[in-house]
Design a protein around this motif. Sequence first.
Motif, mmCIF file in Angstrom:
data_model
loop_
_atom_site.group_PDB
_atom_site.id
_atom_site.type_symbol
_atom_site.label_atom_id
_atom_site.label_comp_id
_atom_site.label_asym_id
_atom_site.label_seq_id
_atom_site.Cartn_x
_atom_site.Cartn_y
_atom_site.Cartn_z
ATOM 1 N N VAL A 5 -36.866 20.667 36.088
ATOM 2 C CA VAL A 5 -36.495 21.690 35.110
ATOM 3 C C VAL A 5 -37.542 22.791 35.059
ATOM 4 O O VAL A 5 -37.223 23.969 34.857
ATOM 5 C CB VAL A 5 -36.297 21.069 33.723
ATOM 6 C CG1 VAL A 5 -36.073 22.158 32.663
ATOM 7 C CG2 VAL A 5 -35.110 20.110 33.719
ATOM 8 N N SER A 6 -38.808 22.422 35.259
ATOM 9 C CA SER A 6 -39.890 23.409 35.191
ATOM 10 C C SER A 6 -39.772 24.473 36.276
ATOM 11 O O SER A 6 -40.382 25.540 36.176
ATOM 12 C CB SER A 6 -41.259 22.716 35.300
ATOM 13 O OG SER A 6 -41.452 22.161 36.594
ATOM 14 N N LEU A 7 -38.995 24.190 37.316
ATOM 15 C CA LEU A 7 -38.798 25.156 38.402
ATOM 16 C C LEU A 7 -37.708 26.166 38.074
ATOM 17 O O LEU A 7 -37.591 27.194 38.745
ATOM 18 C CB LEU A 7 -38.429 24.423 39.697
ATOM 19 C CG LEU A 7 -39.429 23.376 40.207
ATOM 20 C CD1 LEU A 7 -38.916 22.747 41.490
ATOM 21 C CD2 LEU A 7 -40.802 23.991 40.428
ATOM 22 N N LEU A 8 -36.905 25.866 37.061
ATOM 23 C CA LEU A 8 -35.807 26.746 36.679
ATOM 24 C C LEU A 8 -36.269 27.764 35.644
ATOM 25 O O LEU A 8 -37.363 27.652 35.087
ATOM 26 C CB LEU A 8 -34.653 25.907 36.107
ATOM 27 C CG LEU A 8 -34.139 24.763 37.005
ATOM 28 C CD1 LEU A 8 -33.077 23.965 36.267
ATOM 29 C CD2 LEU A 8 -33.619 25.296 38.325
ATOM 30 N N SER A 9 -35.421 28.734 35.381
ATOM 31 C CA SER A 9 -35.774 29.761 34.394
ATOM 32 C C SER A 9 -35.955 29.169 33.000
ATOM 33 O O SER A 9 -36.773 29.647 32.215
ATOM 34 C CB SER A 9 -34.688 30.842 34.357
ATOM 35 O OG SER A 9 -33.418 30.279 34.061
#
Length: 209
Positions: free
Chosen positions: A69-73
């Motif tokens: 999730v940390s890689l997503l906006s």
Amino acid sequence: MRSEERAGIVFLIMLFLWGTPVAEPFHIFVRYINKIINFIALKAGIPPVVCAALTCFLLILLTFILQKVSLLSIGDYIPVAIAAGSLVLFIVRTVVKSEVKVHDAVALIVPVAVIMLVYLLRLGKPLVWITDFYVYSIPVALTAATLFVPLSSLNGTLAGLLYITRYNELDIVGPFAGLLGVPGIVWGVFFTVVAALPIVFSATGGRKA
């Protein structure tokens, strides 16, 4: 700085700070997850050994999910979601139990204020670090519970030196001690290796940011 380098640095910093009051907001975060799992396991009549293994598995799974999730906006909202969520749970528990823990209140209010300030000032780099501190607080908590807690039980002097075990509420190894004739410390090493999987995943480039 590459995400895998940052993950390793954050993990080591958290290991060093884990037994100190500075890490209390992260302790409370993991503690609440543990309490929720234990509550459900108790209601479902799940045996302690299964509950301990399930807790370890779910915490590792959550770490992987947060890494992704940390890689997503929306990953920018991980810190405020966790900090605010922990504060809401604290307020609910306070109302239900009619007991105010001032120490916990301060430990939860301060991060919310700091994170909101970071958002208002649009400080992107500090936000990335704060996110990783929350994400990797989970494997650090597991490492403390599965490796250092069993080690501290071997010797009184060692227990005094291993301050990382302070505030620990995860009981992963206890139910396994002696199971199949295997000492608790051996089970602890096994679970420590398993708990390190998210760090290995990030260090080998599985998580890019």
